[in-house]
Design an enzyme around this catalytic site. Structure first.
Site, PDB file in Angstrom:
ATOM      1  N   GLU A  79       0.833  -1.210   0.000  1.00 44.99           N
ATOM      2  CA  GLU A  79       0.000   0.000   0.000  1.00 44.99           C
ATOM      3  C   GLU A  79       0.866   1.257   0.000  1.00 44.99           C
ATOM      4  O   GLU A  79       1.914   1.305   0.624  1.00 44.99           O
ATOM      5  CB  GLU A  79      -0.952   0.002   1.206  1.00 44.99           C
ATOM      6  CG  GLU A  79      -1.936  -1.155   1.227  1.00 44.99           C
ATOM      7  CD  GLU A  79      -2.878  -1.179   0.028  1.00 44.99           C
ATOM      8  OE1 GLU A  79      -3.025  -0.155  -0.672  1.00 44.99           O
ATOM      9  OE2 GLU A  79      -3.475  -2.255  -0.210  1.00 44.99           O
ATOM     10  N   CYS A 148      -8.610  -1.450   7.440  1.00 49.93           N
ATOM     11  CA  CYS A 148      -7.185  -1.423   7.061  1.00 49.93           C
ATOM     12  C   CYS A 148      -6.767   0.001   6.708  1.00 49.93           C
ATOM     13  O   CYS A 148      -5.765   0.512   7.223  1.00 49.93           O
ATOM     14  CB  CYS A 148      -6.913  -2.367   5.892  1.00 49.93           C
ATOM     15  SG  CYS A 148      -7.112  -4.102   6.353  1.00 49.93           S
ATOM     16  N   HIS A 172      -1.225  -5.631   2.154  1.00 46.80           N
ATOM     17  CA  HIS A 172      -2.414  -6.467   2.015  1.00 46.80           C
ATOM     18  C   HIS A 172      -2.003  -7.816   1.420  1.00 46.80           C
ATOM     19  O   HIS A 172      -1.196  -7.863   0.484  1.00 46.80           O
ATOM     20  CB  HIS A 172      -3.445  -5.804   1.093  1.00 46.80           C
ATOM     21  CG  HIS A 172      -4.526  -5.075   1.830  1.00 46.80           C
ATOM     22  ND1 HIS A 172      -4.758  -3.724   1.686  1.00 46.80           N
ATOM     23  CD2 HIS A 172      -5.472  -5.525   2.719  1.00 46.80           C
ATOM     24  CE1 HIS A 172      -5.788  -3.374   2.461  1.00 46.80           C
ATOM     25  NE2 HIS A 172      -6.232  -4.445   3.089  1.00 46.80           N
TER      26      HIS A 172
END
Ligand code: PCA
Length: 203
Positions: A79, A148, A172
């Site tokens: 991410e 998240c 992730h």
């Protein structure tokens, strides 16, 4: 002194009986190179971030790596950004982000705060290392609008507020192999190796 890394995964949610993020974090072996603290968090708007804050304030880690499941992902997702938005999705307590059972409005995570923060780990170094290890991996420019992203944005906002020099990021992971027939997956061992690779590139 060895650097300290706080690593977090999640408990199962949304009808799944397993969450590979929590399982992989639990399975992570310790390393000679850094000290590791682990937290397995509930998928709860209200209860997850305070656990990170408590460990962060008490233990004062040099880095924070959060890990979550991305249903449908077939590769490790590195991410890049956390956004200031809570989606209209209930958590394991049956509540929306505003603490109600029956509202479904999206809302900002923090009022009067920036729309987004970029992660502060070295994503290029991490992607290169995962590729070298032949583990499928790619950048992701949205961690979604669920818990998240909430943890990623909230952590980056805290870092900024406190002017903390910390490497912070979110990975992730796909479902673990054998967990679901209807989604792409990755062997849990490979997910654990991927996280070890990421951790080795945190500084
Ligand atoms: N994945 C969810 C929350 C917990 C998890 O493992 C997410 O992507 O927001």
């Amino acid at each position: 002194m060895k650097k300290k890394i706080l690593v977090t995964g999640f408990e199962p949610f949304g009808g799944d009986t397993r969450n590979p993020s929590g399982e992989a974090v639990i399975a992570l072996p310790s390393s000679e190179d850094y000290e590791m603290g682990k937290l397995i968090l509930p998928v709860s708007w209200k209860r997850a971030f305070p656990e990170i804050e408590k460990a962060w304030d008490a233990w004062k880690p040099d880095a924070l790596l959060m890990v979550g499941l991305a249903a449908g992902a077939s590769a490790i997702r590195i991410e890049r950004v956390g956004i200031n938005l809570c989606g209209a999705t209930k958590d394991i307590d049956g509540l929306y982000a505003d603490g109600t059972e029956d509202s479904c409005a999206e809302k900002p995570i923090l009022a009067d705060a920036p729309d987004a923060f970029f992660v502060t780990y070295d994503e290029k170094k991490i992607l290169d290392a995962l590729k070298k290890a032949e583990i499928p991996a790619k950048y992701s420019y949205s961690a979604g609008t669920y818990i998240c992203n909430y943890l990623l944005y909230s952590s980056l906002a805290k870092r900024k507020r406190e002017d903390a020099d910390m490497q912070i990021g979110f990975i992730h992971v796909p479902y673990a192999e054998g967990q679901r027939e209807d989604f792409p997956s990755m062997p849990l061992d490979t997910i654990v190796s991927a996280l070890e690779t990421v951790l080795s590139e945190m500084f």
